[in-house]
Design an enzyme around this catalytic site. Structure first.
Site, PDB file in Angstrom:
ATOM      1  NE  ARG A 236       6.449  -0.272  35.272  1.00 33.46           N
ATOM      2  CZ  ARG A 236       5.778  -0.105  36.408  1.00 33.46           C
ATOM      3  NH1 ARG A 236       4.686  -0.796  36.659  1.00 33.46           N
ATOM      4  NH2 ARG A 236       6.191   0.766  37.305  1.00 33.46           N
ATOM      5  CG  ASP A 260      -3.277  -3.805  36.956  1.00 27.38           C
ATOM      6  OD1 ASP A 260      -4.435  -3.365  36.832  1.00 27.38           O
ATOM      7  OD2 ASP A 260      -2.410  -3.265  37.675  1.00 27.38           O
ATOM      8  CD  GLU A 265       0.304   1.113  31.929  1.00 27.75           C
ATOM      9  OE1 GLU A 265       0.275  -0.127  31.848  1.00 27.75           O
ATOM     10  OE2 GLU A 265       0.432   1.713  33.013  1.00 27.75           O
ATOM     11  CG  HIS A 297      -0.731   0.489  36.081  1.00 25.69           C
ATOM     12  ND1 HIS A 297       0.329   0.695  35.235  1.00 25.69           N
ATOM     13  CD2 HIS A 297      -0.171   0.165  37.283  1.00 25.69           C
ATOM     14  CE1 HIS A 297       1.468   0.537  35.897  1.00 25.69           C
ATOM     15  NE2 HIS A 297       1.186   0.207  37.153  1.00 25.69           N
TER      16      HIS A 297
HETATM   17  C1  COI Z   1       4.503   1.182  40.547  1.00 21.41           C
HETATM   18  O1  COI Z   1       4.507   1.384  41.760  1.00 21.41           O
HETATM   19  O2  COI Z   1       5.553   1.119  39.903  1.00 21.41           O
HETATM   20  C2  COI Z   1       3.218   1.033  39.852  1.00 21.41           C
HETATM   21  O3  COI Z   1       3.179   0.371  38.861  1.00 21.41           O
HETATM   22  C3  COI Z   1       2.044   1.794  40.392  1.00 21.41           C
HETATM   23  C4  COI Z   1       1.607   2.980  39.585  1.00 21.41           C
HETATM   24  C5  COI Z   1       1.033   4.061  40.434  1.00 21.41           C
HETATM   25  C6  COI Z   1       2.613   3.555  38.682  1.00 21.41           C
END
Ligand code: COI
Length: 332
Positions: A236, A260, A265, A297
């Site tokens: 995160r 990432d 973001e 991400h």
């Molecule tokens: C999650 O699964 O929490 C991710 O970071 C993926 C994304 C699709 C929000």
């Protein structure tokens, strides 16, 4: 039951349609729109809403859903930091996430970022694109010669460790809850983060963001790291104070930051900004640096993971509706 799926991407549609075909007794509608106070108008008569983490869900939205008689919310992803959980509880929601859609998807991406940092690919790619085919100065470091500090030994951290050990890297790990007997038996745990910072050549983050660990990587912690440390964040954005990272990179204290996830973001990642000015000068600064690698991400973004995210979240919605508690239930 009737399920409304929001924020749907094209690549998810085939999995939603396949689920619908296999579950004719239920009705699934989907939209590319996010769930907001405006789009909630379309949810009349639905029993559950299925969303993604990119969608911030405030008290107002929970309240408006509850007014429509909707008390089931299923996330197609793992992180729940976008939800006002107190509001979810107050309005009597049942919430699920998908804690294990494919830990390998994220873990492989993290290791790929480490290897790109070690090989200095942003620098060498730019030189090759300019037809400069000389070897120097981008001499690489080998993964097996590095000590990698893995912070967080949940499902994803665990796969990262396995992959790294396959490459022959020395792995040390830290977790608030030192609960993995196998890692304990291997003697991989260090007692404190300071020990990890002092020993690791590469540091990789694999924990959820909470109020307690916001900006856990900051000027003070960066100062404790070894020279030439590579930092990887696929967890995160809020775990890392990017201003402090930019200073550490400029001062030559940090060798590389591969990310990432980025604190600012929302609204930028997974959107096309080619013809527009980015509304984030700090992200511009990161993108301009040869010692930074940004991916938007996408660590989760594999065929296997997307299929699991769709199927498990829809199944969890049905389980709640039928009065069952799925394993994906989020304790509120
Ligand atoms: C999650 O699964 O929490 C991710 O970071 C993926 C994304 C699709 C929000």
């Amino acid at each position: 039951m009737k399920i409304y799926v929001t924020n749907v991407r094209e690549d998810e549609v085939q999995f939603i349609n396949a689920w619908q075909e296999a579950h004719g007794e239920h009705e699934v509608a989907y939209t590319t729109d996010m769930l907001t106070l405006e789009t909630i108008q379309k949810l009349d008569g639905f029993d559950a809403v299925n969303i993604l983490q990119l969608n911030q869900i405030s008290t107002d939205v929970f309240g408006a859903l509850a007014n429509k008689g909707i008390h089931i919310m299923n996330l197609r992803n793992v992180g729940i930091d976008n939800l006002d959980l107190a509001a979810a509880k107050e309005f009597g929601f049942q919430v699920s996430n998908v804690p294990s859609y494919s830990p390998n998807a994220i873990a492989e991406h993290a290791v790929m970022l480490m290897m790109r940092a070690l090989r200095r690919t942003p620098e060498s790619d730019a030189r090759i694109a300019a037809h400069d085919f000389r070897w120097a100065p981008t001499i690489a470091r080998e993964l097996r010669m590095q000590t990698v500090g893995v912070i967080g030994t949940g499902r994803i951290g665990r796969v990262v460790i396995d992959i790294l050990q396959g490459f022959g890297a020395k792995v040390i790990v830290y977790d608030l809850h030192r609960s993995n007997a196998d890692l304990e038996a291997q003697g991989l745990y260090v007692d404190t983060l300071d020990e990890l910072y002092a020993q690791a050549d590469i540091i990789t983050l694999h924990m959820p963001e909470t109020a307690a660990n916001h900006h856990i990587i900051n000027a003070a912690t960066l100062a404790k790291m070894r020279p030439r440390t590579i930092l990887v964040n696929v967890s995160r954005g809020g775990l890392v104070d990017v201003d402090a990272v930019l200073t550490a990179l400029a001062d030559g204290k940090l060798a590389f930051y591969a990310l990432d996830t980025y604190e600012g973001e929302f609204g930028i990642f997974n959107a096309d900004w080619r013809d527009k000015k980015l509304p984030d000068a700090r992200l511009e600064q990161l993108l301009a640096r040869p010692d930074v690698l940004v991916t938007p991400h996408i660590a989760f973004y594999t065929e296997t993971a997307v299929s699991e995210m769709v199927n498990q979240s829809l199944d969890a919605g049905v389980a709640f509706y039928n009065g069952e508690l799925p394993s994906q239930n989020v304790e509120l």
